[in-house]
Design a protein around this motif. Structure first.
Motif, mmCIF file in Angstrom:
data_model
loop_
_atom_site.group_PDB
_atom_site.id
_atom_site.type_symbol
_atom_site.label_atom_id
_atom_site.label_comp_id
_atom_site.label_asym_id
_atom_site.label_seq_id
_atom_site.Cartn_x
_atom_site.Cartn_y
_atom_site.Cartn_z
ATOM 1 N N SER A 11 -7.138 0.708 0.623
ATOM 2 C CA SER A 11 -6.139 0.521 -0.438
ATOM 3 C C SER A 11 -5.762 -0.949 -0.572
ATOM 4 N N GLY A 35 -7.246 3.769 -1.826
ATOM 5 C CA GLY A 35 -8.502 4.238 -1.253
ATOM 6 C C GLY A 35 -8.294 5.277 -0.178
ATOM 7 N N SER A 43 -8.402 4.968 2.988
ATOM 8 C CA SER A 43 -7.657 4.481 4.156
ATOM 9 C C SER A 43 -6.685 3.400 3.698
ATOM 10 N N LYS A 72 5.429 10.759 1.666
ATOM 11 C CA LYS A 72 6.711 10.271 2.212
ATOM 12 C C LYS A 72 7.268 9.090 1.436
ATOM 13 N N ALA A 77 4.542 0.573 2.204
ATOM 14 C CA ALA A 77 5.559 1.208 1.360
ATOM 15 C C ALA A 77 6.504 2.052 2.214
ATOM 16 N N ALA A 78 5.980 2.522 3.338
ATOM 17 C CA ALA A 78 6.745 3.403 4.232
ATOM 18 C C ALA A 78 7.679 2.642 5.166
ATOM 19 N N PRO A 102 0.847 -1.191 0.000
ATOM 20 C CA PRO A 102 0.000 0.000 0.000
ATOM 21 C C PRO A 102 0.884 1.243 0.000
ATOM 22 N N ALA A 103 0.753 2.038 -1.046
ATOM 23 C CA ALA A 103 1.601 3.233 -1.243
ATOM 24 C C ALA A 103 0.761 4.410 -1.702
ATOM 25 N N ALA A 104 -0.450 4.508 -1.168
ATOM 26 C CA ALA A 104 -1.389 5.547 -1.628
ATOM 27 C C ALA A 104 -1.686 6.581 -0.553
ATOM 28 N N GLY A 105 -0.854 6.605 0.488
ATOM 29 C CA GLY A 105 -1.081 7.562 1.568
ATOM 30 C C GLY A 105 -0.601 8.949 1.231
ATOM 31 N N SER A 106 -1.022 9.921 2.032
ATOM 32 C CA SER A 106 -0.625 11.317 1.801
ATOM 33 C C SER A 106 0.505 11.755 2.718
ATOM 34 N N GLY A 107 0.814 10.958 3.733
ATOM 35 C CA GLY A 107 1.915 11.266 4.631
ATOM 36 C C GLY A 107 1.707 12.517 5.465
ATOM 37 N N SER A 108 0.523 12.712 5.986
ATOM 38 C CA SER A 108 0.217 13.979 6.691
ATOM 39 C C SER A 108 1.117 14.191 7.901
ATOM 40 N N ARG A 109 1.459 13.113 8.613
ATOM 41 C CA ARG A 109 2.307 13.273 9.811
ATOM 42 C C ARG A 109 3.742 13.637 9.436
HETATM 43 N N1 LIG Z 1 -5.212 5.735 2.121
HETATM 44 C C1 LIG Z 1 -4.019 5.153 2.355
HETATM 45 C C2 LIG Z 1 -3.276 5.455 3.537
HETATM 46 C C3 LIG Z 1 -2.044 4.859 3.727
HETATM 47 N N2 LIG Z 1 -1.584 3.996 2.772
HETATM 48 C C4 LIG Z 1 -0.254 3.400 2.920
HETATM 49 O O1 LIG Z 1 -0.204 2.641 4.113
HETATM 50 C C5 LIG Z 1 1.130 2.691 4.648
HETATM 51 C C6 LIG Z 1 1.101 3.003 6.144
HETATM 52 O O2 LIG Z 1 0.271 4.113 6.345
HETATM 53 P P1 LIG Z 1 0.783 5.474 7.058
HETATM 54 O O3 LIG Z 1 2.147 5.336 7.603
HETATM 55 O O4 LIG Z 1 -0.307 5.947 7.943
HETATM 56 O O5 LIG Z 1 0.898 6.441 5.779
HETATM 57 P P2 LIG Z 1 0.065 7.764 5.525
HETATM 58 O O6 LIG Z 1 -1.392 7.490 5.671
HETATM 59 O O7 LIG Z 1 0.560 8.303 4.221
HETATM 60 O O8 LIG Z 1 0.579 8.702 6.711
HETATM 61 P P3 LIG Z 1 -0.319 9.679 7.612
HETATM 62 O O9 LIG Z 1 -1.202 8.780 8.434
HETATM 63 O O10 LIG Z 1 0.711 10.410 8.422
HETATM 64 O O11 LIG Z 1 -1.085 10.557 6.660
HETATM 65 C C7 LIG Z 1 1.903 3.726 3.859
HETATM 66 O O12 LIG Z 1 2.833 3.078 3.012
HETATM 67 C C8 LIG Z 1 0.828 4.453 3.069
HETATM 68 O O13 LIG Z 1 1.289 4.893 1.791
HETATM 69 C C9 LIG Z 1 -2.319 3.683 1.626
HETATM 70 O O14 LIG Z 1 -1.867 2.900 0.781
HETATM 71 N N3 LIG Z 1 -3.534 4.261 1.442
#
Ligand SMILES: Nc1ccn([C@@H]2O[C@H](COP(=O)(O)OP(=O)(O)OP(=O)(O)O)[C@@H](O)[C@H]2O)c(=O)n1
Ligand SMILES: C[C@](O)(CO)[C@H](O)COP(=O)(O)O
Length: 233
Positions: A89, A83, A85, A26, A112-113, A12-19
């Motif tokens: 995804s 997706g 979350s 990220k 992915a992180a 899963p590599a679809a996050g936004s990396g808000s933190r």
């Molecule tokens: N809608 C999302 C949210 C997260 N991920 C992936 O799930 C992994 C772990 O999630 P997390 O560390 O929480 O990444 P983010 O959601 O990007 O970070 P944050 O919660 O800080 O926004 C990451 O590789 C992220 O890319 C994803 O594929 N789809």
């Protein structure tokens, strides 16, 4: 295409990396000269027991195509079906590959992180769970004392840490049971695949991993990852 039993890494590599509070997600930040995601893909690309790597990115992802993935072309599939979350995804990715996956195929879901996954840890997970009826996850025993905070961030209890582990990834389950586990409501309690599997009444196995397999979440984690990459175990 025939349906065959395989071992698939689903990233899963679809996050936004808000933190991380960075301008780009990220998973695309530079780490030892390469984007974070490339290190993660590489860990599965070089492992002989992994048949395919499926990366799930956001439909709006504008960074993935900026990089050269030729090194992984023999194994790599990219799906633009991320997706809202992490769980969504993962579910979307599972659904997309379902037509070519035997229910008995192993799926190793890995963030992915988490770019510092060691081959020894991946091998240990695969070997330990090869004949396991359920599957399991890499995890590390909690080393710090745990406190539960109240609304004013004061301690309301010390949580006994005996038997407490921190879940990591990969989380390794059969495609059929994992798809069923994620077919239910993906509420806030489903923060990893194991939690969904547990809701079916199964007990995933904990396989000892390493603190080096950190999840890049906050800015300081990137410096730690740089050191880990520069100092192989
Ligand atoms: N809608 C999302 C949210 C997260 N991920 C992936 O799930 C992994 C772990 O999630 P997390 O560390 O929480 O990444 P983010 O959601 O990007 O970070 P944050 O919660 O800080 O926004 C990451 O590789 C992220 O890319 C994803 O594929 N789809
Ligand atoms: C799946 C996981 O990495 C196990 O510790 C973790 O639950 C992911 O949490 P995140 O908030 O989606 O990064």
């Amino acid at each position: 295409m025939p349906v065959v039993e395989q071992r698939i890494a689903l990233l899963p590599a679809a996050g936004s990396g808000s933190r991380m509070a960075s301008a780009i997600p990220k998973q695309y930040l530079p780490l030892a000269g390469q984007p974070v995601l490339r290190h993660t893909v590489q860990a599965f690309m070089i492992h002989p027991a992994i048949d395919r790597i499926v990366v799930v990115i956001s439909p709006e992802d504008e960074w993935f195509d900026e990089y050269d993935w030729q090194f992984a072309q023999s194994k790599l599939t990219v799906l633009r079906c991320g997706g809202a979350s992490r769980a969504e995804s993962v579910r979307n990715g599972l659904q997309a590959i379902a037509p070519v996956m035997a229910d008995s195929s192993w799926v190793l879901v890995h963030d992915a992180a988490r770019p510092c996954l060691a081959q020894a840890d991946l091998s240990r997970l695969l070997q330990t769970l090869a004949d396991d009826p359920v599957g399991g996850i890499l995890a590390v025993p909690v080393a710090d004392t745990l406190k539960r905070a109240g609304e004013g961030q004061q301690v309301v209890e010390t949580v006994p840490r005996d038997g407490m582990w921190q879940a990591q990834t990969p989380q390794m389950f059969r495609h059929g049971v994992l798809s069923k586990a994620l077919s239910g409501e993906l509420d806030a309690g489903v923060t990893d695949e194991a939690s969904a599997i547990e809701r079916l009444g199964y007990a995933p196995r904990l396989v000892a991993g390493s603190a080096r397999n950190l999840k890049i979440t906050f800015p300081a984690d990137l410096a730690l990852a740089e050191w880990i990459i520069a100092h192989p175990a």
